[in-house]
Design an enzyme around this catalytic site. Structure first.
Site, mmCIF file in Angstrom:
data_model
loop_
_atom_site.group_PDB
_atom_site.id
_atom_site.type_symbol
_atom_site.label_atom_id
_atom_site.label_comp_id
_atom_site.label_asym_id
_atom_site.label_seq_id
_atom_site.Cartn_x
_atom_site.Cartn_y
_atom_site.Cartn_z
ATOM 1 C CB SER A 98 -0.950 -0.054 1.197
ATOM 2 O OG SER A 98 -2.017 0.805 0.993
ATOM 3 C CG ASP A 237 -2.278 4.191 -1.731
ATOM 4 O OD1 ASP A 237 -3.070 4.014 -2.668
ATOM 5 O OD2 ASP A 237 -2.216 3.432 -0.750
ATOM 6 C CG ASP A 241 -5.984 1.586 -0.882
ATOM 7 O OD1 ASP A 241 -5.022 2.366 -1.000
ATOM 8 O OD2 ASP A 241 -6.001 0.650 -0.063
HETATM 9 MG MG MG Z 1 -3.185 1.726 -0.274
#
Ligand code: MG
Length: 450
Positions: A98, A237, A241
């Site tokens: 992430s 990112d 998300d």
């Molecule tokens: Mg993320």
């Protein structure tokens, strides 16, 4: 910073190759293969350089457990969530760390609902992993490829006023920070009639700056929005998300207003409850108040917000870190949904983004990461509870001290070996005082400060 593997409701995360490597991923693949009842698993990854080596390990372990693997390639997390939610008879695994720096990697596991595993499901998966209760099938599964990008984009377009956005012919600068957005975002925005300038497109997986979309990382975007005289700038990112933005003047708006604008947009069209996490700005309460909508707050973590949203039939929700969840598309944080909702709002209002934002109340917020050993965290939490016991506290996730003029929220991060401190106040001076107060508290108990 220590390199332990972090396990939470957002999956597992660690530094490659010390705490996350093909061996660990292989074992997690075997565990997930046993955990998941469905035969089909969608598998994708973000752009990180360690992604490929981990991917092959994961595929192999899933095949051994008899699963059929549907490869989506380099894909945004929300796209895989969308595919799994619509399929209803499959699982999903995403190799991504992430917003963490490029040397990190990790795995996000999805249930057949297309959402992250909740605490109970996560516990079950971890039990299988720790006890090594794996099941090797005599007949291995097969590998397929799958591309649902068009369906994903169409579903988002269907849920906004596409014609109105197209008419506006917005000029948009997007900073994808060499993440998955590099392969998806330009075409997504062009599908909405935007003139797009993309920043930090290549080389994939080598991030030009801290990839977390937050105030501190938006300077290059701000510069380019002014240079290209764009209507708005967005930053995603690495797994797509989360979203942050700057206005047409290059002013950094940050990530909290992404959710605030999206919530306003939806509540103007459809009344209903809003669900956000405990660390999300109080501006959400102000907005919901205007529409007489109820606000529910949950523990941090996408799945906690999503499960509450389902229970209360929420129309919009998310996390203040730039994670918009709009159930009409799917139940997961989605930066593509966020961009579409903000562009739609600008288009239907016929106003510049800075003019729209003028009508919103102003809050001051600081977010800090404090490196701390995991052993010291419970001690600090106890001291906090004791020191502030006479104040209004919310202990759902860490310690949140709620006051008339602001709040302080302190909790252990689920994804990094750090303590997260978030303070929000109605005036700037108060923010400084609250921060000083927390620093003094740490000093008096000899907790580290950075
Ligand atoms: Mg993320």
């Amino acid at each position: 910073m220590n390199d332990e593997l972090k396990i939470s409701v957002s999956g597992i995360r660690g530094k490659y190759p010390d705490s996350i490597n093909p061996e660990i991923v292989y074992k997690f693949g075997l565990a997930y293969g046993k955990f998941l009842k469905e035969k089909k698993v969608y598998v994708g990854r973000d752009t990180r350089l360690s992604g490929e080596v981990l991917l092959y390990s994961l595929i192999s372990s899933l095949l051994i457990t008899g699963k059929d693997v549907f490869l989506t390639g380099i894909s945004p997390t929300p796209l895989i969530e969308f595919i799994v939610e619509k399929d209803r008879k499959a699982g999903g695994v995403i190799i991504t760390a992430s917003h963490n720096p490029s040397q990190y990697n990790g795995i996000k596991f999805l249930s057949s609902k297309g959402t992250f595993l909740n605490e109970r499901e996560n516990k079950k998966l971890m039990e299988i992993y720790k006890n090594e209760k794996f099941e090797i099938k005599e007949e291995p599964g097969k590998v397929f490829t799958c591309d649902k990008t068009t369906e994903f984009f169409e579903e988002i377009y269907k849920n906004v006023n596409k014609k109105e956005i197209e008419k506006s012919k917005f000029k948009v600068v997007i900073d994808v920070c060499q993440g998955v957005g590099a392969l998806f975002t330009k075409s997504f925005l062009e599908g909405l009639g935007c003139d797009v300038k993309i920043l930090n497109e290549k080389p994939y997986g080598v991030f030009s700056h801290d990839p977390e979309p937050k105030r501190e990382t938006l300077k290059q975007l701000s510069f380019n929005v002014k240079k290209f005289m764009a209507d708005i700038g967005f930053a995603q990112d690495p797994d797509g998300d989360r979203l942050a933005m700057v206005d047409e003047k290059g002013q950094i708006i940050g990530e909290e207003m992404v959710l605030a604008l999206s919530v306003t947009n939806i509540l103007e069209k459809k009344k209903g409850p809003v669900v956000v996490n405990l660390s999300t700005s109080s501006i959400i309460d102000d907005i919901a108040g205007k529409f007489n909508a109820k606000v529910y707050r949950t523990k941090i973590g996408e799945v906690n917000v999503v499960e509450k949203m389902k229970r209360v039939k929420s129309v919009i929700g998310g996390e203040g870190n730039g994670g918009v969840i709009f159930p009409s598309v799917h139940y997961g944080r989605d930066s593509f949904v966020g961009m579409a909702l903000i562009l739609e709002y600008m288009a239907t209002k016929g106003k510049k983004i800075s003019e729209i934002l003028k009508d919103f109340p102003e809050y001051f917020m600081v977010k800090k990461k404090i490196p701390i050993s995991s052993k010291k965290i419970p001690v600090l939490m106890e001291k906090l509870k004791e020191t502030y016991r006479k104040e209004r506290l919310n202990l759902l996730d860490g310690v949140k001290i709620i006051r008339k003029d602001g709040w302080i929220h302190i909790r252990a991060s689920g994804t990094e070996p750090v303590l997260r401190l978030i303070i929000e106040t109605k005036d700037r001076e108060k923010l400084r005082l609250y921060l000083e107060e927390f620093e003094n508290f740490c000093k008096s108990y000899d907790f580290p400060q950075k």
